[in-house]
Enzyme design. Structure first.
Site, PDB file in Angstrom:
ATOM      1  CD1 TRP A  87     -15.792  -9.745  -3.638  1.00  0.00           C
ATOM      2  CD2 TRP A  87     -15.365  -7.698  -2.841  1.00  0.00           C
ATOM      3  NE1 TRP A  87     -14.707  -9.848  -2.813  1.00  0.00           N
ATOM      4  CE2 TRP A  87     -14.435  -8.600  -2.306  1.00  0.00           C
ATOM      5  CE3 TRP A  87     -15.280  -6.333  -2.495  1.00  0.00           C
ATOM      6  CZ2 TRP A  87     -13.421  -8.186  -1.426  1.00  0.00           C
ATOM      7  CZ3 TRP A  87     -14.277  -5.932  -1.615  1.00  0.00           C
ATOM      8  CH2 TRP A  87     -13.373  -6.864  -1.094  1.00  0.00           C
ATOM      9  CG  ASP A 122      -1.889  -1.110   1.299  1.00  0.00           C
ATOM     10  OD1 ASP A 122      -2.147  -1.729   0.253  1.00  0.00           O
ATOM     11  OD2 ASP A 122      -2.413  -1.385   2.402  1.00  0.00           O
ATOM     12  N   GLY A 182     -14.068  -4.795   6.352  1.00  0.00           N
ATOM     13  CA  GLY A 182     -13.993  -6.094   5.673  1.00  0.00           C
ATOM     14  C   GLY A 182     -14.106  -7.209   6.703  1.00  0.00           C
ATOM     15  CD1 TRP A 183     -14.597 -13.028   7.416  1.00  0.00           C
ATOM     16  CD2 TRP A 183     -16.681 -12.193   7.584  1.00  0.00           C
ATOM     17  NE1 TRP A 183     -15.359 -13.907   8.145  1.00  0.00           N
ATOM     18  CE2 TRP A 183     -16.634 -13.431   8.268  1.00  0.00           C
ATOM     19  CE3 TRP A 183     -17.885 -11.474   7.564  1.00  0.00           C
ATOM     20  CZ2 TRP A 183     -17.750 -13.961   8.920  1.00  0.00           C
ATOM     21  CZ3 TRP A 183     -18.987 -12.021   8.212  1.00  0.00           C
ATOM     22  CH2 TRP A 183     -18.921 -13.246   8.885  1.00  0.00           C
ATOM     23  CD  GLU A 199     -18.132  -7.564   5.740  1.00  0.00           C
ATOM     24  OE1 GLU A 199     -18.018  -8.779   5.959  1.00  0.00           O
ATOM     25  OE2 GLU A 199     -17.788  -7.065   4.680  1.00  0.00           O
TER      26      GLU A 199
END
Ligand SMILES: *[C@@H]1O[C@H](CO)[C@@H](O)[C@H](O)[C@H]1NC(C)=O
Ligand SMILES: *[C@@H]1O[C@H](CO)[C@@H](O)[C@H](O)[C@H]1NC(C)=O
Ligand SMILES: *[C@@H]1O[C@H](CO)[C@@H](O)[C@H](O)[C@H]1NC(C)=O
Ligand SMILES: *[C@@H]1O[C@H](CO)[C@@H](O)[C@H](O)[C@H]1NC(C)=O
Length: 409
Positions: free
Chosen positions: A372, A82, A109-110, A151
């Site tokens: 996605w 990143d 995110g999960w 989530e």
């Protein structure tokens, strides 16, 4: 003097007209999620910013960053890719290829779990630290917005609490205020679950939809090996064989749930998976019908390397090659394909099912389509046209104007 006032009046009239046109003419959204880990896929599967067809999307979303639960700042999850390898900057520079593109970063995110997010929203000081950090982060890398992917708020099975629902509204309100104060047109969007219980537990739908620019429905993974049977994971409509627990797990009913809960249609963006969910059947099971018994998740793909999960390009290269012996079927009620061979079974999306979903979006007056994810499309053109599925988003939606919602919440 008179001429000047006439010019002023004319300018004013044109400005008002322009504002009115903008209001009634909302362009459709083509929302492209991207995962930073796709750069690690071997060979032909490797995908980085240079592979992104930026001209086909209106919104690009970098997934994911997380939350630091010591100082409540934005947490970079893969600093090597990143930051050191310029993943963030390469991504935001794609705006040079498409002047109208908005580039967002997704948080959560999960894999991030829910506990940190529940703790973050519970105290005003933590929310403030976090918001300051988000503003600094977006400015530093040139992002145009934040996509919230916690989530899920209020989900006790994900370490959430009952207080999350109200605290989450506070976070979104405060983020909106901070973003508006920056004056850069930053967007605030959210990826959301689609079951009644998740909404009840964590989402104040009318208030959130008012505050957000768009809501991205997670209308995939509706089925998988966790169910204990084989099924397609993004059916558009309910199928006859479905009973109580599964009856509402389809795209049409998921969107209807959000609308009925108070979200206007022109804020709702329909999620479409560019991947399949796969299953393994026992060697003695020759029943390949929807709902057939499984022994577990399907074999991992050569590029995505995850059991139960196959990229569209991993599926199309198999099923299109007659010598490999796959049988392709069509769920005529769910309006999606599935395919099988020996012990392997996969439910997915192809050009036909994506076209049907695009027609559905336009017929219902939704805000657009989300995928996605773009790195799972046939981006090398192994089965035909490059980015075949995303090109269908574009050809169907780039001239579609989202109507004002007819039903009020
Ligand atoms: C979180 O922030 C603290 C305080 O700034 C820092 O010491 C720590 O390294 C950060 N954690 C991670 C995982 O980066
Ligand atoms: C960013 O772009 C540079 C220059 O094209 C490239 O060398 C680098 O590998 C890219 N990094 C990522 C993470 O895509
Ligand atoms: C195949 O499996 C489906 C789903 O469980 C079932 O409804 C159907 O009766 C089975 N067919 C045969 C021939 O056993
Ligand atoms: C079909 O599969 C066979 C066996 O793996 C392979 O040799 C052939 O190149 C494939 N054909 C195409 C068109 O991909």
């Amino acid at each position: 003097m008179e001429i000047i006032s006439k010019i002023l009046l004319l300018t004013l009239t044109m400005a008002v007209a322009a504002i009115c046109t903008t209001n009634s003419e909302q362009s459709a959204r083509i929302v492209c999620y991207f995962t930073d880990w796709s750069i690690y896929r071997p060979g032909l599967g490797r995908y980085a910013s240079e592979n992104i067809p930026a001209e086909l999307c209106t919104h690009l979303i970098y997934s994911f960053v997380g939350v630091n639960d010591t100082d409540w700042s934005v947490l970079v999850l893969d600093s090597e890719v990143d930051v050191k390898q310029n993943g963030f900057r390469n991504f935001t520079q794609l705006k040079e290829k498409n002047a109208n593109l908005k580039v967002e970063v997704s948080i959560g995110g999960w894999g991030e779990g829910g506990a940190k997010y529940s703790e973050l929203v519970s105290l005003a000081e933590r929310r403030q630290s976090f918001i300051n950090s988000v503003v600094e982060f977006l400015n530093e890398y040139g992002f145009d917005g934040l996509d919230l992917d916690w989530e899920y708020p209020g989900a006790t099975d994900r370490d959430g609490t009952a207080a999350d629902k109200e605290n989450f509204v506070s976070l979104v309100q405060e983020l909106r205020t901070a973003f508006d104060a920056e004056g850069k047109g930053w967007e605030l969007t959210m990826a959301v679950p689609v079951t009644q219980s998740r909404l009840q537990d964590g989402y104040n739908v009318p208030v959130l939809c008012e505050l957000l620019d768009a809501v991205h429905t997670l209308t995939y993974d509706l089925h998988g090996a966790w169910d204990g049977f084989a099924d397609v994971h993004s059916p558009l409509y309910k199928r006859d064989f479905e009973t109580a627990a599964y009856a509402k797990l389809n795209v049409h009913d998921a969107l209807a749930l959000w609308e009925d809960s108070g979200c206007p249609a022109n804020k709702l963006v329909v999620g479409v998976p560019f991947y399949g969910r796969s299953f393994t059947l026992s060697a003695s099971n020759h029943n390949y019908s929807l709902g057939t018994t499984i022994t577990g998740a399907g074999n991992a793909g050569a590029y995505t390397q995850e059991a139960g999960f196959l990229a569209y390009y991993e599926i199309c290269t198999q099923v299109q090659n007659a010598s490999l012996g796959w049988t392709v079927e069509w769920d005529d009620e769910g309006k999606v394909p599935y395919a099988y061979k020996d012990t392997q079974w996969v439910g997915y999306e192809n050009e036909k099912s994506v076209q049907i979903k695009m027609d559905f979006i336009k017929e219902k007056g939704y805000a657009g389509a989300m995928t996605w994810v773009i790195d799972l499309d046939d981006f090398r053109g192994l089965c035909g046209q490059k980015n075949a599925l995303l090109n269908l988003f574009y050809s169907n939606l780039h001239n579609y104007k989202v109507p004002e919602p007819t039903t009020s919440a």
